[in-house]
Motif scaffolding. Sequence first.
Motif, PDB file in Angstrom:
ATOM      1  N   TRP A   9      31.888  -6.433   9.248  1.00 55.19           N
ATOM      2  CA  TRP A   9      31.798  -6.407   7.795  1.00 55.19           C
ATOM      3  C   TRP A   9      30.788  -7.451   7.308  1.00 55.19           C
ATOM      4  N   ARG A  41      36.282  -6.640  13.385  1.00 57.46           N
ATOM      5  CA  ARG A  41      36.229  -5.974  12.074  1.00 57.46           C
ATOM      6  C   ARG A  41      35.607  -6.915  11.037  1.00 57.46           C
ATOM      7  N   LEU A  90      40.877  -7.347   5.253  1.00 58.92           N
ATOM      8  CA  LEU A  90      40.224  -6.164   5.824  1.00 58.92           C
ATOM      9  C   LEU A  90      41.221  -5.379   6.670  1.00 58.92           C
TER      10      LEU A  90
END
Lengths: 427, 427
Positions: free
Chosen positions: A84, A80, A21
Amino acid sequence: MPTATALLTDRYELTMLAAALADGTAARDCVFEVFARRLPHGRRYGVLAGTGRLLEALPGFRFGEDELSALRAQGLTDERLLDWLADFRFSGDIDGYAEGELFFPGSPVLTVRASFAEGVLLETLALSILNHDSAIASAAARMVAAACERPCIEMGSRRTHEEAAVAAARAAHLVGFGASSNLEAGRRYGVPTTGTSAHAFTLLHDDERAAFRAQIDTLGVGTTLLVDTYDVEQGIRTAVEVAGPELGGIRLDSGDLPTLAARARQLLDSLGATRTRVIVTSDLDEYAIAGLMAAPVDGYGVGTSLVTGSGAPTAGMVYKLVERDGVPVAKRSEGKNSVGGRKSAVRRHAADGTATAEVVSSSPILPSDGDRDLVVPLVRDGELCDHASPAQALRTARDHHARVREALPAEAWALSRGEPALETVPA
Amino acid sequence: MPTATALLTDRYELTMLAAALADGTAARDCVFEVFARRLPHGRRYGVLAGTGRLLEALPGFRFGEDELSALRAQGLTDERLLDWLADFRFSGDIDGYAEGELFFPGSPVLTVRASFAEGVLLETLALSILNHDSAIASAAARMVAAACERPCIEMGSRRTHEEAAVAAARAAHLVGFGASSNLEAGRRYGVPTTGTSAHAFTLLHDDERAAFRAQIDTLGVGTTLLVDTYDVEQGIRTAVEVAGPELGGIRLDSGDLPTLAARARQLLDSLGATRTRVIVTSDLDEYAIAGLMAAPVDGYGVGTSLVTGSGAPTAGMVYKLVERDGVPVAKRSEGKNSVGGRKSAVRRHAADGTATAEVVSSSPILPSDGDRDLVVPLVRDGELCDHASPAQALRTARDHHARVREALPAEAWALSRGEPALETVPA
C-alpha cells in the motif's frame, strides 16, 4: 526532486495503518483536525505558521525503495502495508487557516479530509511543522509588537537545530522581522539576510582600529561596527575616527543596554555621527525589547529567545480524528477531550473593524456582517491549490499577517499574561 | 553524496571572512573553542551531544555552484570571497570531548584549530548542532535518572521541527532512552523504533472492541493497547477479553496517572494479566516521572518536555576565538568575558572512582592519579579520525555516556535546582 519526508513520521501511524488495512477500516472517510487546546503561558493570541512548509513537503511524502527497505529493517514487514505504501500518494483534501492568520484555543487551523489510511499518515509531519513554526511565529509577533516600528533582525541560528534555524528565520520574517542572519533562509525563502562581524573579528586583528579599518574597506562605511570588545566608549571613538560620521551603525552586544545605548547615542552625536544607528543584540526577548523603548535604539537583533519560542517552544497543536464516515467522533474519557465533527470558523468583527470573537462550530455558521471566513482550500484531490514558489508563499503569508493583526483589540498587545484576546465561541 | 550544509550559516561569518581575506588576516592561525558559560536553570551537569552529527555534516560543508549563486543573489558579490569559497574544504584540526561526555561550565567541548578563514566558517553549524543536541541529551539524561531502571521511550516528534525530531530521538537514545517513535531516526542512526496506536485508531472503529481486535490481529498479543479513549476500566476489561492474559501492555495517556496506574495494575492482576505492562505517556517530564516512582508503571513515553529540553531548549554554548598566531585573546569589556588561550581538560576522580572536579586550564595540566583526559582528536588536516557509521558512532557515544555518568557524585542526580555537580577549577 522533492526531499523525501515520509519517514519523518511516528511509527504508530504505520502500525495503525497496517491494522486498518487488515480489517478494512483503512478506507473509511475521515476528517482530521489540527488545533491547539489552549495558548501557552497566558499568551493572548497565536500565529499560524508552517502551512507553506507543509505543502512544500507533501509531494515528497512518498515511500520509495529506500523508505520501504528502511521500514523492513525496522521490523515493519507486513506486505499488505508495504504494498500500500509503495503506491501511496496523498489524494485527499486539505483546508486550513491562511498562513500568518491568528489563532485561538480550538481554532481549526488545518483540516484533512481523506481515507483513514491517507489522513493518519500525515499526522506527524503536519504537527512537527505547524507546532514548531507557529511557536516561533507566535513569539516573534510579540517581539515585533514590543519593538513598535523599530526593525527586528532574527539571528538565532546558533541556538537551535540547523534546519529549525531556517524555519525559524522564515517564521520570524512572516510576522514582521525585517531580516535574518541565516543564509539558507535567504536561498530557500528569499528572506533578506544581514550580518557584519563578531568579537572574533576584532580579536583576530592586532587592535580594534585595524579590525574596523578592514571591515569598512570591504563592507563600506554603511556597515555596523561591533564596539564592545574592549572598551565601549573607546570603541565608538575609534569607529567614528575610522569610518567618519557617515558610519552606518554600531552594535552593542553586552552590558546594561539601556544605559549603554544612551551613552553611545550621546557620544555618537557629539562626534557628529548623528545618523549612525545604535543596534542592540544581547539576550533580548519581548520584555527586554519593551524595556528599551525609551532608549535611543534603532534596531534589535534577537537570537535565543526567538528560536526557542520565548518560553513556549512548541505550539501545543494536536491532530485529531473528528469525523468518520460522516459521524462525529471524539475521545470521551477523563482529560484531553475534543469536540467531534468537522468545524467551520469565522472571525467576528465590530462595526469599527475590531475583531470581537472566534466563532468555531461543527454546525454551519450563519454569517453576520463583519464575519470573515477563516478556512481556505489548500489541497484538492491531492493537488496543491496554489503553485506559488516558497518565497512567494512567504510574502503572501507576511502580507496576510500584517493585515489581520491590525484588527486585534488593543489589549491583545499587552505582554503580560492574560486571557486570549478573542474568546472562541460556538455559532 | 553528503547533504549540502554550507549555507546553514550566519551571514556574518562570510562578511568577516571577506574582510579578513582583503587585509590578509584570514590566514592567521586561530583556535576557536566551544563551551557553555553556565548550565541552565540550576542543572547539575550537561551532556555533550551532536559531535557525531557535526562530523557527518563536515564533508558536505562546501560551496558549490548553487551555493555561490545563492550568495551572489543575496548581495555577497565580493569576487575574492567567492573564489576562496569555491575552493574551500576544511583542512584544519578539531578536538573535543567524546560525544556523550558530561560537561560543566567552561568545559572545552570542541576546539577548532585552523586559519581564521576556515575556523570562522564553522561557527554557526557547530553551535546549531551542539546547542540543540546537547540541550535534548541533558534533559533526557535527567529523565533516565528519574526513571531509575524503568524503560523510557522518546515520542516527541510531533512537538518539534521535523528534522530536530530526528536529532532529538538520537540524543535521547544516546543517554539511555530505549527506543523512539521516529522512523527516520531508525533509518539514519539505528535507533530502535516503537509505536502501536493512537486514540484515532479506536475512534475509527465502530467500538473499542473492534479496534483492539484489529490491532491484536495485526500486531499480536504482545502489543500495547491504548485503553483511555472512553472509560479506562472498561477499556482494560475489553483489552484483556480480546487479547487474553498474555496482552503485552496497556497505555494510559490522560488523567491522574499515579491513581490510574495503580487501579489499572490492580484490575489487570485481577483479570489474570499479571505480566501485562502499564505504560504511561501524558505530558511527562523528569518531575512527573519521579512522581510516578511509587506507582506500578513499567515504562514512560516522553514527548514535549524531552524535545524542548524540559525548560532549557538550548545549551548555551558559544564558539569563541581564544588564540591567534599563538597569542591568547579574549573579549574584555563588561559582560560575557572569556578566558583566552587553548584549554586542556581532565576530570579528576577520588580513589573510589567518584569524580571530584573538572580541571580546565590554558596551561598544561600536571596529571594526577585518577585524572582522565577529556579531549580526544576528531579531525586531523580536515580528515575525520574515525570512520564509524552514524549508527556505530551513536552506539559508541551511548556506551561512553553510560560509563562516565557512573562516576558522578550522588548529589548530581537530584532533580532540584543546585550548583554544578563538579566545580570547574584551574590546574
